[in-house]
Scaffold this motif. Structure first.
Motif, PDB file in Angstrom:
ATOM      1  N   SER A  10      11.518  73.800 -96.987  1.00  0.00           N
ATOM      2  CA  SER A  10      11.448  72.217 -97.183  1.00  0.00           C
ATOM      3  C   SER A  10      11.371  71.786 -95.517  1.00  0.00           C
ATOM      4  CB  SER A  10      12.508  71.666 -97.957  1.00  0.00           C
ATOM      5  OG  SER A  10      13.589  71.976 -97.575  1.00  0.00           O
ATOM      6  N   TYR A  38       3.976  74.844-106.576  1.00  0.00           N
ATOM      7  CA  TYR A  38       5.414  74.986-105.467  1.00  0.00           C
ATOM      8  C   TYR A  38       6.384  73.938-105.799  1.00  0.00           C
ATOM      9  CZ  TYR A  38       4.190  70.131-103.694  1.00  0.00           C
ATOM     10  OH  TYR A  38       3.948  68.960-103.672  1.00  0.00           O
ATOM     11  N   MET A  46       6.585  73.380 -97.772  1.00  0.00           N
ATOM     12  CA  MET A  46       5.918  73.048 -98.881  1.00  0.00           C
ATOM     13  C   MET A  46       5.003  72.036 -99.006  1.00  0.00           C
ATOM     14  SD  MET A  46       9.189  72.933-101.650  1.00  0.00           S
ATOM     15  CE  MET A  46      10.016  71.498-100.935  1.00  0.00           C
ATOM     16  N   THR A 109      14.494  79.321-100.471  1.00  0.00           N
ATOM     17  CA  THR A 109      13.342  80.339-100.613  1.00  0.00           C
ATOM     18  C   THR A 109      13.979  81.553-100.661  1.00  0.00           C
ATOM     19  OG1 THR A 109      12.168  78.949 -98.899  1.00  0.00           O
ATOM     20  CG2 THR A 109      11.440  80.889 -99.195  1.00  0.00           C
TER      21      THR A 109
END
Length: 184
Positions: A10, A38, A46, A109
């Motif tokens: 992000s 996503y 993202m 992630t």
């Protein structure tokens, strides 16, 4: 192949090549008519990935927990849903996808790809899991996983459940090959 789950940060990271790779992934997914699934936010890699797919005429599906809507925002012009929890987000992203791609990112992630890898080791799925290891970003993870295998806390097959690629241009040919292997 119809739907590609993309795990990524992000944040954009410290290297413009990360955003360039995210743009490439979004555009190439759109070109191939693969939907990008996503985390739903508009920030960082993202937003870059999803925005590139959207802008190239591709399909995008974002899944974001309600508490992140205010923090990360929602990308305009893409299909999305708001869920209650991170667990619901991750499960829905997984369910909506035929394959998993991990770009550079942070602890979220990392957690997503490890959980998906764990599910593969438990034989809960056979979806391809690709990690874009551009500029060696994920090399420490690869080394850690090799260490886990060497110390006999995981079978050697762990290393084939997750495939590391160094170049963004190799992602889609590898995904196509891995998906075809699953059919045969």
């Amino acid at each position: 192949m119809k739907s590609l789950c993309v795990y990524c940060g992000s944040r954009a990271g410290d290297d413009p090549s990360f955003a360039a790779a995210a743009t490439y992934i979004g555009k190439e997914a759109a070109r191939r008519d693969w939907r990008v699934v996503y985390g739903g936010g508009k920030l960082g890699l993202m937003g870059v990935t999803a925005g590139a797919a959207r802008d190239a005429g591709g399909k995008v599906f974002g899944i974001i927990p309600d508490f992140l809507v205010e923090l990360e925002g929602v990308l305009e012009g893409v299909d999305h849903i708001v869920v209650k929890t991170m667990h619901e987000r991750k499960m829905r992203m997984f369910e909506e996808s035929d394959a998993i791609l991990t770009l550079p990112g942070g602890i979220g992630t990392l957690e997503e790809v490890i959980e998906t890898l764990s599910w593969a080791r438990l034989a809960l799925h056979r979806k391809p899991i690709i990690v874009l290891n551009m500029d060696g970003f994920w090399s420490p993870l690869k080394t850690l996983l090799q260490h886990i295998v060497e110390r006999e806390f995981a079978a050697p097959e762990l290393m084939s459940d997750l495939v590391f690629v160094d170049r963004v241009e190799d992602v889609f040919p590898l995904l196509a090959k891995r998906t075809l292997e699953e059919v045969i």
